[in-house]
Design a protein around this motif. Structure first.
Motif, PDB file in Angstrom:
ATOM      1  N   ARG A  95       0.836  -1.213   0.000  1.00 37.51           N
ATOM      2  CA  ARG A  95       0.000   0.000   0.000  1.00 37.51           C
ATOM      3  C   ARG A  95       0.868   1.258   0.000  1.00 37.51           C
ATOM      4  N   MET A  96       1.938   1.217   0.811  1.00 35.01           N
ATOM      5  CA  MET A  96       2.833   2.366   0.865  1.00 35.01           C
ATOM      6  C   MET A  96       3.525   2.573  -0.481  1.00 35.01           C
ATOM      7  N   PHE A  97       3.953   1.476  -1.101  1.00 34.03           N
ATOM      8  CA  PHE A  97       4.624   1.565  -2.404  1.00 34.03           C
ATOM      9  C   PHE A  97       3.681   2.180  -3.439  1.00 34.03           C
ATOM     10  N   ARG A  98       2.440   1.714  -3.477  1.00 30.79           N
ATOM     11  CA  ARG A  98       1.486   2.237  -4.461  1.00 30.79           C
ATOM     12  C   ARG A  98       1.142   3.691  -4.180  1.00 30.79           C
ATOM     13  N   LEU A  99       1.137   4.079  -2.892  1.00 24.90           N
ATOM     14  CA  LEU A  99       0.823   5.452  -2.527  1.00 24.90           C
ATOM     15  C   LEU A  99       1.815   6.428  -3.143  1.00 24.90           C
ATOM     16  N   TYR A 100       3.101   6.047  -3.150  1.00 21.56           N
ATOM     17  CA  TYR A 100       4.134   6.955  -3.653  1.00 21.56           C
ATOM     18  C   TYR A 100       4.516   6.681  -5.104  1.00 21.56           C
ATOM     19  N   ASP A 101       3.977   5.622  -5.694  1.00 23.86           N
ATOM     20  CA  ASP A 101       4.197   5.363  -7.118  1.00 23.86           C
ATOM     21  C   ASP A 101       3.182   6.186  -7.898  1.00 23.86           C
ATOM     22  N   PHE A 149      11.942  -2.410  -3.101  1.00 27.90           N
ATOM     23  CA  PHE A 149      11.346  -1.688  -1.976  1.00 27.90           C
ATOM     24  C   PHE A 149      11.255  -2.600  -0.752  1.00 27.90           C
ATOM     25  N   LEU A 150      10.870  -3.856  -0.965  1.00 26.20           N
ATOM     26  CA  LEU A 150      10.815  -4.818   0.131  1.00 26.20           C
ATOM     27  C   LEU A 150      12.204  -5.097   0.701  1.00 26.20           C
ATOM     28  N   LEU A 151      13.222  -5.023  -0.144  1.00 30.14           N
ATOM     29  CA  LEU A 151      14.597  -5.239   0.312  1.00 30.14           C
ATOM     30  C   LEU A 151      14.997  -4.213   1.377  1.00 30.14           C
ATOM     31  N   ILE A 152      14.430  -3.012   1.293  1.00 33.53           N
ATOM     32  CA  ILE A 152      14.726  -1.994   2.299  1.00 33.53           C
ATOM     33  C   ILE A 152      14.337  -2.498   3.682  1.00 33.53           C
ATOM     34  N   PHE A 153      13.134  -3.042   3.795  1.00 36.10           N
ATOM     35  CA  PHE A 153      12.637  -3.517   5.084  1.00 36.10           C
ATOM     36  C   PHE A 153      13.321  -4.818   5.494  1.00 36.10           C
ATOM     37  N   HIS A 154      13.670  -5.621   4.487  1.00 34.61           N
ATOM     38  CA  HIS A 154      14.416  -6.855   4.769  1.00 34.61           C
ATOM     39  C   HIS A 154      15.763  -6.517   5.401  1.00 34.61           C
ATOM     40  N   LYS A 155      16.462  -5.562   4.813  1.00 28.37           N
ATOM     41  CA  LYS A 155      17.771  -5.171   5.340  1.00 28.37           C
ATOM     42  C   LYS A 155      17.632  -4.488   6.700  1.00 28.37           C
ATOM     43  N   ALA A 156      16.570  -3.705   6.869  1.00 32.85           N
ATOM     44  CA  ALA A 156      16.349  -3.039   8.152  1.00 32.85           C
ATOM     45  C   ALA A 156      16.086  -4.060   9.253  1.00 32.85           C
ATOM     46  N   ALA A 157      15.262  -5.071   8.954  1.00 30.01           N
ATOM     47  CA  ALA A 157      14.943  -6.099   9.943  1.00 30.01           C
ATOM     48  C   ALA A 157      16.156  -6.942  10.284  1.00 30.01           C
ATOM     49  N   ALA A 158      17.034  -7.151   9.307  1.00 32.81           N
ATOM     50  CA  ALA A 158      18.222  -7.985   9.526  1.00 32.81           C
ATOM     51  C   ALA A 158      19.392  -7.188  10.098  1.00 32.81           C
ATOM     52  N   GLY A 159      19.207  -5.887  10.300  1.00 36.19           N
ATOM     53  CA  GLY A 159      20.282  -5.059  10.838  1.00 36.19           C
ATOM     54  C   GLY A 159      21.415  -4.828   9.857  1.00 36.19           C
ATOM     55  N   GLU A 160      21.107  -4.796   8.563  1.00 37.65           N
ATOM     56  CA  GLU A 160      22.135  -4.657   7.540  1.00 37.65           C
ATOM     57  C   GLU A 160      22.295  -3.223   7.034  1.00 37.65           C
ATOM     58  N   LEU A 161      21.570  -2.286   7.638  1.00 39.52           N
ATOM     59  CA  LEU A 161      21.662  -0.888   7.206  1.00 39.52           C
ATOM     60  C   LEU A 161      22.418  -0.068   8.250  1.00 39.52           C
ATOM     61  N   LYS A 172      12.159   3.231   9.450  1.00 34.69           N
ATOM     62  CA  LYS A 172      11.719   3.600  10.798  1.00 34.69           C
ATOM     63  C   LYS A 172      10.501   4.518  10.770  1.00 34.69           C
ATOM     64  N   LEU A 173      10.440   5.408   9.768  1.00 31.52           N
ATOM     65  CA  LEU A 173       9.351   6.376   9.700  1.00 31.52           C
ATOM     66  C   LEU A 173       8.111   5.849   8.982  1.00 31.52           C
ATOM     67  N   SER A 174       8.197   4.649   8.438  1.00 28.65           N
ATOM     68  CA  SER A 174       7.104   4.117   7.624  1.00 28.65           C
ATOM     69  C   SER A 174       5.940   3.604   8.456  1.00 28.65           C
ATOM     70  N   GLU A 175       6.137   3.456   9.766  1.00 32.12           N
ATOM     71  CA  GLU A 175       5.116   2.913  10.664  1.00 32.12           C
ATOM     72  C   GLU A 175       4.768   1.470  10.334  1.00 32.12           C
ATOM     73  N   ILE A 176       5.694   0.785   9.671  1.00 29.69           N
ATOM     74  CA  ILE A 176       5.534  -0.650   9.405  1.00 29.69           C
ATOM     75  C   ILE A 176       6.504  -1.393  10.298  1.00 29.69           C
ATOM     76  N   ASP A 177       5.995  -2.270  11.165  1.00 30.69           N
ATOM     77  CA  ASP A 177       6.834  -2.969  12.124  1.00 30.69           C
ATOM     78  C   ASP A 177       7.627  -4.064  11.416  1.00 30.69           C
ATOM     79  N   VAL A 178       8.953  -3.920  11.388  1.00 26.83           N
ATOM     80  CA  VAL A 178       9.807  -4.927  10.749  1.00 26.83           C
ATOM     81  C   VAL A 178      10.790  -5.505  11.758  1.00 26.83           C
TER      82      VAL A 178
END
Length: 237
Positions: A95-101, A149-161, A172-178
Motif C-alpha cells: 500500500r505504501m509503495f502504491r501510494l508513492y508510485d 522496496f521490500l529489500l529496504i525492510f528486509h535489510k532493516a529487519a536484519a540489521g544490515e543498514l 523507521k518512519l514508515s510505521e511498518i513494524d519490521v
C-alpha cells in the motif's frame, strides 16, 4: 579447410615416423603448422570471449541510458521470497509503495522517492536520494521496483543498514513494524524449528482470517440486496 590440411600433415608425419623415413625439414614444418593451428584456435576463443564481454557492456550501457529494459524474473512472489514478513506486513508495504508510485508504472523513481522522504519528514539531498536507490538497486535502472522496496525492510529487519542510512530512516518512519527476524536469533535448532512452525501457523491463520472476512462481507452484501428487494417490492404494491 585449414583444419583438414593440418590433419593430413599430422597423419603424414605419423606414417613417416613409423617407417623411419621422416625428414627433419618436414617434421619441423608439421610442428610449425600445428603451432599455428593452436595459435589460431586460441585467437578465435579470445575473440569470442571479447565479443561476449563487449555485448554485455553495451547492454549495461543501454540500460543505464534508458535505451533497454533489464531482464527480470517472470514471476515474483513476495510471500515466498520474504518469508520473514507476515502477509499483513507485506500488504502494508505494498500500500505504501502504491501510494508513492504516482506514475503508476510499478516503480518509485528519484522524484517520487524525494516526495516520499519529504512526506515522512526526512528530506534528503539529491545525492542522498541517489545513494538510497543505489543501495538496493539490483538491476541498475535507477529506480525502485516493489521487490527492491521490500529489500529496504528486509535489510532493516536484519540489521544490515547503517545508522545514518536514508533507507533505515525510511523504514523507521514508515510505521511498518519490521522487528521480526524469523529464526535468525534462535539459540539452537529446536528453537529455530519451533519459530519456523509458529511462523507457518501464523501465515495460515492470516489467510483464514482474510477468507472469513471476505465471507462475512459477502453475507452482508446478500442481506443488503435481500432487504433492498423487499423494500422495492413493498413500494411496488
Amino acid at each position: 579447410m585449414a583444419s583438414q590440411e593440418l590433419a593430413q600433415k599430422l597423419q603424414r608425419r605419423l606414417q613417416l615416423e613409423e617407417s623411419g623415413e621422416a625428414a627433419e625439414g618436414e617434421v619441423e614444418a608439421v610442428k610449425g603448422a600445428a603451432a599455428a593451428g593452436e595459435v589460431e584456435e586460441r585467437s578465435c576463443l579470445t575473440a569470442s570471449a571479447d565479443a561476449e564481454l563487449s555485448a554485455k557492456l553495451c547492454r549495461r550501457q543501454d540500460i543505464n541510458e534508458g535505451a533497454a529494459q533489464p531482464r527480470r524474473a517472470a514471476v515474483f512472489n513476495p510471500y515466498t521470497e520474504f518469508k520473514e514478513f507476515s502477509r499483513r506486513q507485506i500488504k502494508d508495504m505494498e500500500r505504501m509503495f502504491r501510494l508513492y508510485d504516482s506514475g503508476r508504472d510499478g516503480y518509485i523513481d528519484l522524484m517520487e522517492l524525494k516526495l516520499m522522504m519529504e512526506k515522512l519528514g526526512a528530506p534528503q539531498t539529491h545525492l542522498g536520494l541517489k545513494n538510497m536507490i543505489k543501495e538496493v538497486d539490483e538491476d541498475f535502472d535507477g529506480k525502485l521496483s516493489f521487490r527492491e522496496f521490500l529489500l529496504i525492510f528486509h535489510k532493516a529487519a536484519a540489521g544490515e543498514l547503517e545508522e545514518d542510512s536514508g533507507l533505515l530512516t525510511l523504514a523507521k518512519l514508515s510505521e511498518i513494524d519490521v522487528s521480526i527476524e524469523g529464526v535468525k536469533g534462535a539459540k539452537n535448532f529446536f528453537e529455530a524449528k519451533a519459530q519456523a512452525l509458529s511462523s507457518a501457523s501464523k501465515f495460515e491463520a492470516e489467510i483464514k482470517a482474510e477468507q472469513d472476512e471476505r465471507k462475512r462481507e459477502e453475507e452482508e452484501r446478500k442481506h443488503r440486496r435481500a432487504a433492498f428487494r423487499e423494500l422495492k417490492s413493498a413500494f411496488s404494491q
